[in-house]
Design a protein around this motif. Structure first.
Motif, PDB file in Angstrom:
ATOM      1  N   ASP A 110       0.863  -1.190   0.000  1.00 45.00           N
ATOM      2  CA  ASP A 110       0.000   0.000   0.000  1.00 45.00           C
ATOM      3  C   ASP A 110       0.897   1.238   0.000  1.00 45.00           C
ATOM      4  OD1 ASP A 110      -1.693   2.116   0.560  1.00 45.00           O
ATOM      5  OD2 ASP A 110      -2.709   1.142   2.228  1.00 45.00           O
ATOM      6  N   LEU A 111       0.951   1.929  -1.119  1.00 50.35           N
ATOM      7  CA  LEU A 111       1.864   3.069  -1.229  1.00 50.35           C
ATOM      8  C   LEU A 111       1.493   4.198  -0.283  1.00 50.35           C
ATOM      9  CD1 LEU A 111       2.560   3.201  -5.084  1.00 50.35           C
ATOM     10  CD2 LEU A 111       3.824   2.009  -3.271  1.00 50.35           C
ATOM     11  N   TRP A 152       1.627  -8.451  -7.343  1.00 54.14           N
ATOM     12  CA  TRP A 152       1.898  -8.574  -5.915  1.00 54.14           C
ATOM     13  C   TRP A 152       3.392  -8.697  -5.588  1.00 54.14           C
ATOM     14  CZ3 TRP A 152      -1.505  -7.150  -2.522  1.00 54.14           C
ATOM     15  CH2 TRP A 152      -1.410  -7.541  -1.186  1.00 54.14           C
ATOM     16  N   HIS A 153       4.111  -9.609  -6.257  1.00 56.06           N
ATOM     17  CA  HIS A 153       5.542  -9.781  -5.988  1.00 56.06           C
ATOM     18  C   HIS A 153       6.311  -8.497  -6.315  1.00 56.06           C
ATOM     19  CE1 HIS A 153       4.302 -14.018  -6.568  1.00 56.06           C
ATOM     20  NE2 HIS A 153       5.286 -14.320  -5.736  1.00 56.06           N
ATOM     21  N   PHE A 154       6.038  -7.947  -7.475  1.00 60.82           N
ATOM     22  CA  PHE A 154       6.772  -6.765  -7.929  1.00 60.82           C
ATOM     23  C   PHE A 154       6.503  -5.585  -7.005  1.00 60.82           C
ATOM     24  CE2 PHE A 154       8.141  -3.479 -10.994  1.00 60.82           C
ATOM     25  CZ  PHE A 154       9.304  -4.070 -11.461  1.00 60.82           C
ATOM     26  N   ALA A 155       5.271  -5.492  -6.533  1.00 59.96           N
ATOM     27  CA  ALA A 155       4.881  -4.378  -5.665  1.00 59.96           C
ATOM     28  C   ALA A 155       5.567  -4.458  -4.310  1.00 59.96           C
ATOM     29  CB  ALA A 155       3.367  -4.360  -5.490  1.00 59.96           C
ATOM     30  N   HIS A 158       9.726  -5.056  -4.627  1.00 62.13           N
ATOM     31  CA  HIS A 158      10.503  -3.953  -5.208  1.00 62.13           C
ATOM     32  C   HIS A 158       9.870  -2.576  -5.057  1.00 62.13           C
ATOM     33  CE1 HIS A 158      12.755  -1.313  -7.750  1.00 62.13           C
ATOM     34  NE2 HIS A 158      11.708  -1.146  -8.545  1.00 62.13           N
ATOM     35  N   VAL A 159       8.667  -2.366  -5.590  1.00 58.56           N
ATOM     36  CA  VAL A 159       8.137  -1.007  -5.709  1.00 58.56           C
ATOM     37  C   VAL A 159       7.971  -0.334  -4.349  1.00 58.56           C
ATOM     38  CG1 VAL A 159       6.217   0.411  -6.525  1.00 58.56           C
ATOM     39  CG2 VAL A 159       7.029  -1.502  -7.918  1.00 58.56           C
ATOM     40  N   GLY A 160       7.429  -1.042  -3.371  1.00 61.80           N
ATOM     41  CA  GLY A 160       7.274  -0.468  -2.040  1.00 61.80           C
ATOM     42  C   GLY A 160       8.608  -0.060  -1.439  1.00 61.80           C
ATOM     43  N   LEU A 331      10.608   3.213 -14.672  1.00 60.73           N
ATOM     44  CA  LEU A 331       9.343   2.501 -14.515  1.00 60.73           C
ATOM     45  C   LEU A 331       8.835   2.628 -13.079  1.00 60.73           C
ATOM     46  CD1 LEU A 331       7.129   0.507 -15.386  1.00 60.73           C
ATOM     47  CD2 LEU A 331       8.717  -1.358 -14.836  1.00 60.73           C
ATOM     48  N   SER A 332       9.737   2.511 -12.119  1.00 60.00           N
ATOM     49  CA  SER A 332       9.343   2.588 -10.710  1.00 60.00           C
ATOM     50  C   SER A 332       8.799   3.971 -10.372  1.00 60.00           C
ATOM     51  CB  SER A 332      10.535   2.247  -9.816  1.00 60.00           C
ATOM     52  OG  SER A 332      11.045   0.956 -10.112  1.00 60.00           O
ATOM     53  N   GLU A 333       9.429   5.009 -10.899  1.00 62.13           N
ATOM     54  CA  GLU A 333       8.913   6.368 -10.687  1.00 62.13           C
ATOM     55  C   GLU A 333       7.497   6.494 -11.252  1.00 62.13           C
ATOM     56  OE1 GLU A 333      12.759   9.333 -10.625  1.00 62.13           O
ATOM     57  OE2 GLU A 333      11.991   8.683 -12.582  1.00 62.13           O
ATOM     58  N   LYS A 334       7.282   5.917 -12.403  1.00 60.05           N
ATOM     59  CA  LYS A 334       5.951   5.973 -13.012  1.00 60.05           C
ATOM     60  C   LYS A 334       4.931   5.251 -12.140  1.00 60.05           C
ATOM     61  CE  LYS A 334       3.473   4.757 -17.279  1.00 60.05           C
ATOM     62  NZ  LYS A 334       3.612   4.163 -18.638  1.00 60.05           N
TER      63      LYS A 334
END
Length: 343
Positions: A110-111, A152-155, A158-160, A331-334
């Motif tokens: 959850d960002l 889910w995995h990527f979020a 990595h992204v979180g 991509l992550s910034e986006k």
């Protein structure tokens, strides 16, 4: 997408023979977290350290225990479960009444939670010396996305962490001796590149749990490369870590015993197959975290992956590629809706 081709025998056991020991060889596959922390105590004492994803029996919890014994100024343990954090705090402090271990609620799926946690962290401390991004999920059976629409995995893997790390960057850059960001990956990174044009597997139509996990683990390593590219000149270090196969942690909870036996990871009696995979203890796995975060003899290797307490020369090229690291950053910034530029 390529098929998942990760082979534990060739990719873990064989590659261990070619790894380059770090720190003059005083650390190796047998090094424990206590040994590493004691040897590197001067870099831990009076420092502020954050570990994400701590839970009882986990690698992050053991790293916290070993670091706590070397008297950090502040040890912040982050998780989406306050119950898990408090259980770890109670375990590592024993009967002591301490003020240098603090909980931080952080839900990486959850960002909004990530932003709230980062704000709270910056209120707790102005300086961070080491951030160990340990939290993660592994081989979730069914495709799902976060509320932001990210697989889910990527979020979570990595992204979180990307967002949290960048939001607390002001504190990291205030570290007097230069901070380190550790991103926990896996040997499974060899199984997949990051599919920049389709991280969501055609919105789940082509979902494969091994590839999803492997893609996120490649992203973890590329994030370390990207941090080194952008912030190495500002005295920030970053390493990826492959802690190795550790059968006693909870990250593999979504993998059934039947599947573990079918894949040969466990024997027919339901025990870890040590003939196929050189499984480690939790203490041997978390030693990698401590070496990565606090061993200053490897500063010039920032961006590399550490496993068996050594720089791993067998890391897949796609996970160290500078151009891929730049694409992942963009991509992550986006995905988080925010740009992070460092002059």
């Amino acid at each position: 997408m390529p098929e998942f081709n990760f082979n534990p025998t060739s990719d873990i056991a064989t590659s261990a023979l070619t790894r380059k020991p770090v720190s003059g060889g005083r650390f190796n596959v047998h090094t424990t977290s206590d040994q590493a922390a004691a040897d590197l105590a001067s870099g831990i004492t009076d420092k502020t350290v954050i570990i994400t994803g701590v839970s009882p029996t986990g690698i992050g919890a053991d790293a916290a225990r070993a670091i706590f014994q070397q008297n950090p100024k502040l040890l912040i343990l982050a998780s989406r479960s306050l119950e898990n954090i408090n259980a770890v705090i109670n375990e590592i402090r024993g009967s002591k009444s301490v003020e240098n271990v603090k909980p931080l609620l952080l839900d990486l799926s959850d960002l909004t939670s990530v932003r709230k946690a980062a704000d709270e962290l910056l209120r707790m401390t102005a300086v961070v010396d080491a951030l160990i991004n340990n939290a993660g999920v592994m081989m979730v059976p069914n495709f799902k996305t976060t509320s932001e629409g990210i697989e889910w995995h990527f979020a979570i893997n990595h992204v979180g962490h990307f967002l949290f790390t960048n939001l607390i960057m002001p504190a990291l850059l205030k570290s007097q001796d230069g901070a380190c960001v550790v991103s926990v990956s896996s040997a499974a990174h060899r199984g997949s590149i990051v599919h920049f044009e389709d991280i969501n597997f055609n919105e789940g139509k082509n979902y494969e749990k091994f590839l999803a996990y492997a893609q996120s683990k490649s992203a973890n390593l590329l994030f370390s490369v990207g941090l080194t590219q952008k912030l190495g000149k500002k005295n920030l270090r970053s390493f990826g870590v492959d802690p190795g196969g550790i059968p006693t942690t909870g990250i593999s909870r979504d993998i059934s015993m039947e599947e573990r036996i079918e894949r040969g990871w466990w024997d027919k009696n339901g025990n870890p197959n040590t003939e196929l995979i050189p499984y480690k203890s939790v203490e041997q796995g978390s030693a990698n975290y401590i070496v990565a975060a606090f061993d200053r003899t490897i500063d010039d290797q920032s961006g590399a992956c550490i496993t068996d307490s050594a720089i791993d020369p067998t890391t897949a090229p796609h996970a160290l590629d500078p151009e891929s690291a730049k694409k992942l950053w963009a991509l992550s910034e986006k995905l988080v809706g925010q740009e992070f530029s460092y002059n």
